[in-house]
Write a protein that holds these residues in place. Structure first.
Motif, PDB file in Angstrom:
ATOM      1  N   UNK A1083     -46.236  63.893 -29.705  1.00 18.17           N
ATOM      2  CA  UNK A1083     -44.949  63.210 -29.740  1.00 18.17           C
ATOM      3  C   UNK A1083     -44.866  62.203 -28.596  1.00 18.17           C
ATOM      4  N   UNK A1084     -43.795  62.320 -27.832  1.00 17.09           N
ATOM      5  CA  UNK A1084     -43.603  61.414 -26.694  1.00 17.09           C
ATOM      6  C   UNK A1084     -44.251  61.944 -25.427  1.00 17.09           C
ATOM      7  N   UNK A1085     -44.926  63.075 -25.498  1.00 14.58           N
ATOM      8  CA  UNK A1085     -45.502  63.730 -24.327  1.00 14.58           C
ATOM      9  C   UNK A1085     -46.831  63.074 -23.990  1.00 14.58           C
ATOM     10  N   UNK A1086     -47.000  62.715 -22.709  1.00 12.94           N
ATOM     11  CA  UNK A1086     -48.227  62.045 -22.289  1.00 12.94           C
ATOM     12  C   UNK A1086     -49.398  63.024 -22.224  1.00 12.94           C
ATOM     13  N   UNK A1087     -49.222  64.161 -21.569  1.00 10.38           N
ATOM     14  CA  UNK A1087     -50.321  65.113 -21.415  1.00 10.38           C
ATOM     15  C   UNK A1087     -49.837  66.512 -21.747  1.00 10.38           C
ATOM     16  N   UNK A1088     -50.132  66.993 -22.926  1.00  8.44           N
ATOM     17  CA  UNK A1088     -49.645  68.340 -23.318  1.00  8.44           C
ATOM     18  C   UNK A1088     -50.193  69.451 -22.430  1.00  8.44           C
ATOM     19  N   UNK A1089     -51.306  69.200 -21.707  1.00  4.19           N
ATOM     20  CA  UNK A1089     -51.875  70.284 -20.902  1.00  4.19           C
ATOM     21  C   UNK A1089     -50.957  70.692 -19.759  1.00  4.19           C
ATOM     22  N   UNK A1090     -50.004  69.854 -19.407  1.00  4.57           N
ATOM     23  CA  UNK A1090     -49.078  70.240 -18.347  1.00  4.57           C
ATOM     24  C   UNK A1090     -48.321  71.519 -18.704  1.00  4.57           C
ATOM     25  N   UNK A1091     -48.191  71.777 -20.026  1.00  5.05           N
ATOM     26  CA  UNK A1091     -47.524  73.016 -20.448  1.00  5.05           C
ATOM     27  C   UNK A1091     -48.285  74.260 -19.998  1.00  5.05           C
ATOM     28  N   UNK A1092     -49.606  74.143 -19.904  1.00  2.00           N
ATOM     29  CA  UNK A1092     -50.404  75.294 -19.477  1.00  2.00           C
ATOM     30  C   UNK A1092     -50.004  75.732 -18.077  1.00  2.00           C
ATOM     31  N   UNK A1093     -49.753  74.769 -17.197  1.00  2.00           N
ATOM     32  CA  UNK A1093     -49.332  75.125 -15.844  1.00  2.00           C
ATOM     33  C   UNK A1093     -47.929  75.684 -15.807  1.00  2.00           C
TER      34      UNK A1093
END
Length: 1650
Positions: A1083-1093
């Motif tokens: 979507x509008x999210x630049x880096x989904x991996x930030x959710x992991x943190x």
């Protein structure tokens, strides 16, 4: 009694006449009933008079008067049988009657016996006298009976009571009394004995006597044991031929039934009789043989003088095994089980011919008794051993056939095989291997069927299979029994009845919830049918009916190996099947299968003529059968063509099968008068053909049958689509129905009926019958419309695969369907009340739009979204009123409406739910298409005029409303819509989104126990709650939504503990969306991996996730793994969907996720560092919560999992972070860890020091702590030094580091703890070897000390364990084979190391699970997968790494005695100078102690230690006497050591074991209650039993307890309640407990009296 004796003495002084004495004891001429004391005194007096020889005629007359006038009336007195005083009075009176009968002779005995028998014949038995009193009276006079007729009556009455005694307490007691006492008393007469013997034994046909009958028969036989065998003492005095029970088959059948009875007392009596028979045979040394019931069978018992020793050894081993089985403890029984092999060696003749019957020396039923006893044991381990032993012995010994074997296998063996726990893996067996019982069962059945005579195979197999349906079998036993049946070599054994039995077993498999096991069992059962069916006895219709019991989605699916095996079987036996009745002779040149299928299709498509056709949908079963058989015949034809190498041959058979169907399908579009039943059947068949034809693991282009079928159907596609469109959309059908009714009734109200009337007339002419076309408008039509829509989807797929331009105009069809459906939905009835037809039409129209939307999503290649009708569809759906509920029609037009009589049984609520469900499916299509145009709030405006898209908040509110309205199985499209809406609205409408989370979780929670719909709903729930955009928005605000999501994570983890696979779904979705986001995910999210943190606890929990499974859960997992390992050979693996619900897959997913992380990526680096800190904190928390934990406990497993994860992450961490966390790692090493944890910690420390040698200074500091801190950890750090060569591999300046290492290690080489010294010496050996290799001169001063230490340990002498332990630790894998660098791999970390450190197998994750889990693959650059072969092939060693604290110094054979209790023996060197009789009489007065009326009988005990302890206990608690088998025991030193002179203060009486029966009877007449310490089915609990004052306690032998012949003389058996596993106490301990309980109760009574 003392007062009575005083009165008697006064009477004796006044008149020495015996008659006067009797009158004095009886109280003169008064009519008052005698008291118990007077009756007991009377018995003593009569005994004295009889012994003295006094009397004459006057005494006989007096005795006659006493018997009839004073004693007999006492038996008629009141009082219950359970009243102790009443029982005492009856026994005393019967004792007096016995003596009177002796004095008066046969006349008095006959008189008393006659009255007693009359009482027994009364209803109920013993009326007025009491059954027990009547039996006791008969027992008293039986020895004096002489009249044959009277004896015969007495025996018949006694046998009647034994056979027919009820289960009520009084009747049971009377029957036991008859069997135990009356029958032996009557049998003193040889003639009566013969009658008793004939009445006791069952005939040949009565072998399965009731348990109650067997119990009483064994009781009687045990009591008669002395009379049953020849040559024993007392046998010569009886007249008539001697009885020899060994020669009667009925006797041995009773003994065998007793050996396997559920009551331990019955088994004990049966063993006693067997022992007696063997003992007699050994003593007599004469040949004897029990005649066999059948001439071909061996004798049940025989004896030969020549083989006396061999026979004696056989029976001794047999009895030893049966006695050992009573212990029920596997560690006691297992050493005895090898003797079973010797029993078979004795049982078979030396010149045995395997295939010749009659080579059994002993009847095989004796062996079956042993196995039946093991099979029915409460100890499941013993049951498993018994089953395995039976299967293995039959396999290895190749036992000759016996009729009883088949019955035994189908009976007790199969009952035992129904227990699931027997199928567990053996210790050390790899996960996924076939359990030992499964392998043995396969071999056994194959061998047994091979050896079984051909004429018996069919009946045996039929009974075997029928047994599998006679009870509720679990999935595991059914699976392995089916597999064993499938492995039997092919033979003609099963006919029609056998096929029906297999079909019944298939129905039983459907009960289980384990789909994979269910499917595998179906596969094996089909293979069984193919291998064992006699094709000449079954017809193809019967075969096809059987095949319909298999589920295509679980087992029999086209394209699998199983399908091809079935085709090959049908092709091979084509001409052999039994001809069915409707087989046509004109098709003899064609194959039987083709003829049958052709006939089947024709019969299926025939529509019966009827006056009024039933408009309900036909059953799907017939369509499924016809479709399956068509495809089987087509594949058989294709197989035939390939074998004849006709690659381009026309599919003649398939064309002929499809011709009748295509003929109907081609007319659907033009002929409006085809009967409804015929159209339904043809479309059902077409749908089943298209669904079943799909191949598994194959491309459609390679399937010639599918291609031919597709091309054939394409010719009729336009006709089918026209028909479907007309049926789904036309509005004139209801009008047609109404007008048709008017026409048939003769009404002319329908004047406007022009075309319709002509249609009906034409239909009547063409069809020859009354044709009624039921249109859409009835409730039953919903099923029909579902058929049309399902067929529509399949046809679109078909057209898509064939190329839509080549097929019919899909565009026109879709456009017409959309427009007509929307028009129907927009129409509103003019009447106020809703009509049924209109409402049903709306439901159908909405369902049609739903299918269209699904086609748009699934088939983008058709380019249907460019149609103009699609825009109309979008506008309509967007503006439709969501959750609109259809009103239920208030009245029905016709009384016989299908609304009331619908066979589909759909309630109106389900119809409405389906309508609302379809609305949300259509809405999801719109929302998904315009996802990017959805405004973030209602305030924003949108150019599109789509209301549902413009007002997302209102749409989400409607979604919440739908969740409350719809049933749980209809909410899936609502979840899909929420996945689109929630990410857009979470920022502006957080509270509404939180409500959505809560309501959705409530739905998921309610579904947690529902198998079918739970997983799809869970997946949709996870997709919208854990959407990357949702997670990012919630984390950015850290508000309520963020807390709610974390709460949901914890709830999901908790749910995973009860529902395997929940966490897998969550983690797999999150890891994939964070690592490999799609355009929809980002979507509008630049880096989904930030959710992991932001949600790192999800990964943290996943790294340590895993359950401690119950044994039954682990068994199911093991069997699942076994079936999966079968691969494609088991069709269930191909057909069933791989769900990845194994708990291991959670950690596998987490590990694969971590393997993708890159240390150079800032987000990845931050996440890994945060994860490491959290895991180390979790380890510290676990350690603090329980400083000491057991191996394989949950704490142990969690710590092991987190250190495994740390080992995976380690290579990705940089130096600065590792330096900062090294202290925490060292701190973990100081803990008291299990071996597997130590290895992982040591491995990580070695790798860190190898990579960063500058950290060595911190490492040396670990050795500087005090003794208290290092006592549980020093071995860990010394083990690190044993790999010092790896640590210094990259270091240039090694000498100073080596010097430091030597100084550190040497101080521990002289530690007082042996284990610490061993570890230090291993490290010293490694470091000193490195020093010598470098030729370091600075260490010359240390050389003598080091060399001396190493030389001493290498050359230790003596027989102690020091040298062995030194060798073991050097050979241990961690020091000898393990290489910290070369062995760094996933397999070593998760499989090899846990296995070598002896972790429970639940913690072993094999490498195959990493490869099977394909949701996330490993990076291409990841090479650390496999362990080295050298390490992988190792077995766990016997050295377990452990740290011994300084307080656990090894023992140097020095013991310090403290707090020792000194046993004081009073008067040790002196003995009382008093007369023994005086001691007995006056002990209480002399010592000031009370004297109880407890007699302890220990005549059966033969160990002096136990007798000495009992003597001491009895004296301490004031027993009146201790009865022993021999007074010689008191001179034994062991006796005296335990008794500590108690024998000098306690009356000791000698009664030999052979005299116990008479002694017990005597004490009974004296008023004592005989109490036995024995576990029986009717034992009284010691805590509940109230001891009478006059109690006699009989203790059993140390080995076998109380003999069976004495148990019937007990009044009560008392059992000590137990809580542990061991079944029995030492006899001295048991006796002490009962003596104390008796004393305690008497003390309480004395206090109450005071």
């Amino acid at each position: 009694m003392e007062l009575v004796l005083a009165d008697t003495l006064l009477g004796l002084a006044q008149s020495p006449e015996p008659c006067a004495l009797l009158r004095a004891v009886c109280g003169g001429d008064g009519a008052a009933p005698l008291s118990v004391e007077r009756v007991e005194t009377l018995r003593f007096l009569l005994q004295w008079l009889e012994a003295g020889g006094a009397g004459g005629e006057a005494l006989r007359r007096a005795a006659w008067e006493v018997a009839l006038g004073r004693c007999w009336p006492l038996l008629r007195g009141g009082g219950g049988a359970d009243d102790p005083e009443r029982r005492r009075l009856v026994r005393a009176a019967c004792g007096a009657l016995r003596l009177c009968a002796r004095l008066c002779g046969a006349p008095l005995a006959a008189r008393l016996a006659g009255e007693a028998l009359a009482a027994l014949r009364a209803e109920p038995p013993g009326a007025g006298l009491g059954a027990e009193a009547a039996v006791e009276a008969l027992v008293a006079v039986a020895p004096e009976l002489q009249e044959p007729a009277l004896l015969e009556r007495a025996v018949d009455a006694a046998l009647a009571l034994v056979r027919a005694g009820g289960r009520e307490a009084g009747e049971e007691v009377a029957a036991a009394l008859v069997a135990g006492r009356l029958l032996p008393a009557l049998s003193s007469n040889r003639t009566a004995l013969g009658r008793v013997w004939a009445g006791l034994l069952p005939g040949r046909g009565e072998g399965g006597a009731a348990a109650q009958r067997v119990s009483r028969t064994l009781l009687a036989l045990t009591a008669l044991a002395d009379l049953l065998f020849p040559g024993l003492d007392g046998d010569g005095g009886r007249e008539g031929p001697a009885l020899d029970a060994r020669l009667y088959g009925g006797f041995w059948r009773v003994v065998q039934e007793g050996l396997t009875d559920g009551d331990g007392l019955c088994r004990k009596r049966a063993r006693y009789l067997l022992k007696r028979a063997v003992e007699v045979s050994d003593q007599l040394r004469t040949d004897c043989t029990c005649p066999p019931d059948n001439g071909d069978e061996p004798s049940l018992f025989w004896w030969s003088v020549e083989k006396n020793d061999k026979l004696l050894q056989f029976w001794e081993n047999y009895i030893l095994i049966m006695e050992t089985l009573e212990g029920n403890q596997i560690h006691v029984i297992k050493p005895v089980l090898p003797k079973l092999n010797s029993l078979y060696e004795y049982a078979l003749s030396e010149k045995v011919v395997i295939f010749v019957p009659g080579c059994w020396l002993f009847h095989p039923s004796w062996h079956m008794c042993i196995y039946k006893r093991m099979f029915e044991s409460e100890n499941k381990t013993l049951t498993r051993e018994g089953v395995a032993q039976f299967l293995e012995i039959y396999e290895t010994k190749r036992l000759p056939n016996s009729p009883g074997f088949s019955e035994f296998i189908i009976g007790p063996l199969m009952d035992a095989l129904s227990e699931s726990s027997l199928y567990g893996r053996s210790p050390g067996q790899l996960i996924g291997a076939c359990p030992p019982l499964g392998v043995k069962l396969q071999k056994f059945l194959s061998i047994y069927l091979t050896l079984l005579p051909e004429e018996e195979r069919s009946s045996f197999l039929l009974k075997f299979i029928q047994k599998m349906t006679s009870r509720h079998w679990c999935a595991v036993p059914i699976l392995f029994l089916s597999m064993a049946l499938a492995c039997i070599p092919s033979c003609k054994a099963l006919g029609t009845e056998g096929l029906h039995a297999l079909r019944d077993v298939l129905q039983c498999t459907m009960i289980t919830h384990q789909i994979l096991l269910r499917g595998a069992a179906q596969c094996f059962l089909l293979q069984t049918a193919m291998h064992l069916t006699d094709v000449e006895k079954v017809s193809l219709p019967e075969i096809s009916s059987f095949l319909m019991s298999l589920r295509p989605e679980e087992s029999l699916s086209r394209g699998t190996i199983l399908w091809m095996e079935l085709c090959d079987w049908l092709y091979t036996h084509d001409r052999c099947f039994r001809k069915s009745i409707n087989c046509h002779a004109e098709h003899q040149e064609r194959s039987s299968l083709s003829v049958y299928v052709h006939t089947l299709v024709e019969d299926y498509l025939k529509a019966p003529a009827s006056k009024r056709e039933n408009c309900c949908m036909p059953d799907w079963f017939e369509a499924k059968l016809v479709a399956t058989m068509i495809l089987l015949a087509a594949d058989v034809e294709e197989m035939k063509n390939k074998q004849s190498k006709k690659s381009n041959a026309e599919r003649v058979e398939l064309k002929s099968f499809l011709h009748p169907l295509l003929d109907v399908l081609l007319k659907l579009g033009t002929n409006a008068y085809i009967p409804t039943l015929k159209t339904d059947k043809s479309l059902q068949l077409l749908l089943k053909l298209l669904q079943t034809c799909l191949l598994k693991q194959s491309s459609p282009q390679d399937d010639v049958v599918l291609s031919f079928l597709s091309n054939s159907v394409m010719t009729a596609a336009e006709s089918i689509l026209d028909f479907v469109l007309r049926r789904l959309t036309t509005s004139e059908l209801n009008t047609f129905l109404k007008k048709r009714r008017c026409y048939l009734s003769g009404s002319r109200e329908g004047s406007k009926v022009h075309e319709s009337t002509q249609w009906v007339k034409r239909g009547e002419k063409e069809g020859g019958g009354d044709v009624v076309w039921c249109g859409v408008g009835e409730v039953s039509d919903l099923d029909r419309c579902n058929l049309y829509l399902a067929l529509l989807s399949e046809l679109v797929n078909l057209c898509s695969n064939a190329g839509w331009k080549k097929g019919p105009s899909i565009w026109n069809f879709i456009s017409s369907l959309i427009n007509a459906s929307i028009q129907n939905l927009q129409e509103t009835g003019n009447e106020q009340e809703s009509k049924l037809g209109e409402q049903i039409q709306k439901v159908v129209s909405m369902a049609s739009l739903t299918v269209v939307c699904e086609i748009f999503d699934q088939k983008p290649e058709l380019q249907l979204k460019s149609l103009h009708a699609v825009e109309t569809l979008k506008g309509f759906i967007s503006s439709v009123q969501l959750n609109q509920v259809l009103k239920k029609p208030s009245k029905i037009e016709e009384k016989n409406s299908l609304f009331e009589e619908s066979t589909s049984s759909q309630g109106w609520g389900k119809i409405v739910a389906s309508y609302v469900h379809d609305q949300w499916v259509c809405l999801h299509f719109i929302l998904n298409k315009y996802d990017k145009f959805i405004p973030l709030s209602n305030d924003e405006t949108l150019e599109l005029s789509l209301l549902a898209v413009q007002r997302p908040i209102r749409t989400l509110q409607s979604a919440l409303e739908a969740l409350t309205l719809l049933p749980s199985d209809q909410v899936l499209p609502v979840f899909h819509c929420m996945k689109v809406l929630v990410p857009k609205l979470l920022g502006s409408s957080e509270s509404l989104c939180i409500d959505a989370f809560d309501l959705a979780w409530k739905v998921i929670s309610s579904l947690s126990n529902t198998q079918l719909i739970f997983w799809s709903n869970l997946k949709a729930f996870v997709q919208f709650v854990f959407d990357t955009e949702v997670l990012a928005v919630a984390a950015s605000s850290k508000g309520q939504a963020y807390s709610k999501i974390k709460e949901i994570i914890l709830k999901l983890v908790e749910m995973s503990t009860a529902r395997t696979g929940v966490f897998n779904t969550v983690l797999s979705y999150c890891c994939q969306s964070w690592l490999f986001p799609t355009s929809d995910d980002t979507g509008a999210l630049e880096n989904p991996f930030s959710n992991a943190g932001n949600y790192s606890e999800l990964i943290t929990e996943a790294c340590v996730f895993g359950m401690v499974f119950r044994r039954d859960q682990r068994l199911i997992q093991d069997v699942h793994a076994f079936v999966e390992n079968l691969g494609d050979e088991c069709a269930a693996n191909v057909v069933t969907e791989s769900t990845n619900r194994d708990d291991h897959y959670v950690r596998v997913c987490a590990v694969k996720f971590l393997c993708w992380l890159d240390g150079s990526n800032t987000l990845h680096k931050m996440f890994m560092e945060d994860l490491v800190i959290k895991l180390l904190d979790k380890d510290e928390l676990v350690s603090k919560s329980r400083t000491r934990y057991y191996v394989n406990s949950l704490q142990h497993r969690i710590k092991n999992r987190l250190w495994q994860t740390l080992l995976v992450i380690f290579p990705k961490l940089d130096q600065n972070f590792l330096t900062g966390t090294l202290d925490k790692i060292f701190q973990a090493g100081f803990g008291n860890n299990q071996a597997s944890i130590k290895y992982l910690i040591e491995w990580i420390i070695i790798l860190i020091l190898h990579r960063y040698p500058q950290c060595l200074e911190k490492f040396w500091n670990c050795f500087c702590y005090g003794e208290e801190k290092l006592k549980t950890s020093i071995c860990t750090f010394l083990s690190v030094l044993s790999h010092f060569d790896i640590i210094l591999e990259n270091t240039s300046e090694k000498k100073p580091i080596l010097k430091k290492a030597l100084l550190v290690v040497l101080q521990w080489c002289f530690n007082h703890n042996f284990s610490v010294r061993l570890y230090a010496l291993v490290a010293l050996k490694k470091i000193w070897g490195m020093c010598k290799a470098l030729c370091v001169e600075e260490f010359e001063a240390l050389t003598p000390v080091i060399e001396s230490s190493l030389h001493q340990v290498e050359n230790m002498h003596g027989a102690g364990n020091a040298r062995k332990n030194w060798q073991r630790i050097q050979d241990h894998f961690f020091f000898a084979t393990f290489h910290p660098l070369k062995d760094y791999s996933l397999e070593t970390i998760f499989y090899t190391l846990p296995r070598l450190s002896e972790l429970v197998e639940d913690e072993w994750i094999p490498l195959c699970k990493f490869t099977r889990y394909t949701d996330i693959s490993l990076p291409a650059a990841f090479h650390w997968l496999q362990s080295r072969t050298e390490l992988l092939n190792l077995k766990p060693s016997d050295w377990s790494q452990q740290d011994m604290g300084s307080d656990l110094v090894e023992m140097d054979n020095q013991t310090e005695w403290t707090d020792v209790q000194k046993k004081i023996i009073p008067w040790k060197n002196s003995s009382p100078d008093l007369d023994l009789e005086l001691v007995f009489q006056d002990r209480a007065a002399k010592l000031g102690k009370s004297n109880s009326r407890l007699i302890v009988v220990a005549s059966l005990i033969d160990k002096p230690t136990n007798l000495g302890g009992l003597c001491r206990t009895s004296e301490i608690f004031g027993a009146s006497a201790l009865v022993v088998g021999s007074l010689h025991y008191i001179n034994d030193k062991q006796f005296q050591h335990l008794s500590v002179s108690a024998e000098q203060w306690l009356p000791l009486v000698e009664v030999k074991p052979s005299q116990l029966v008479n002694y017990l009877q005597q004490k009974k007449t004296e008023g004592y209650t005989i109490i036995g310490v024995e576990q029986t089915a009717k034992s009284s609990d010691l805590t509940e039993y109230c001891f009478p004052e006059k109690s006699l306690l009989l203790l059993g032998n140390e080995h076998e307890g109380i003999p069976a012949n004495l148990i019937q003389h007990l009044d009560v058996c008392v059992e000590i309640p137990q809580q542990g596993i061991i079944r029995s106490l030492n006899v001295h301990v048991s006796g002490a407990l009962l003596i104390w309980e008796y004393t305690r109760q008497q003390l309480i009574k004395q206090k109450q009296l005071k």
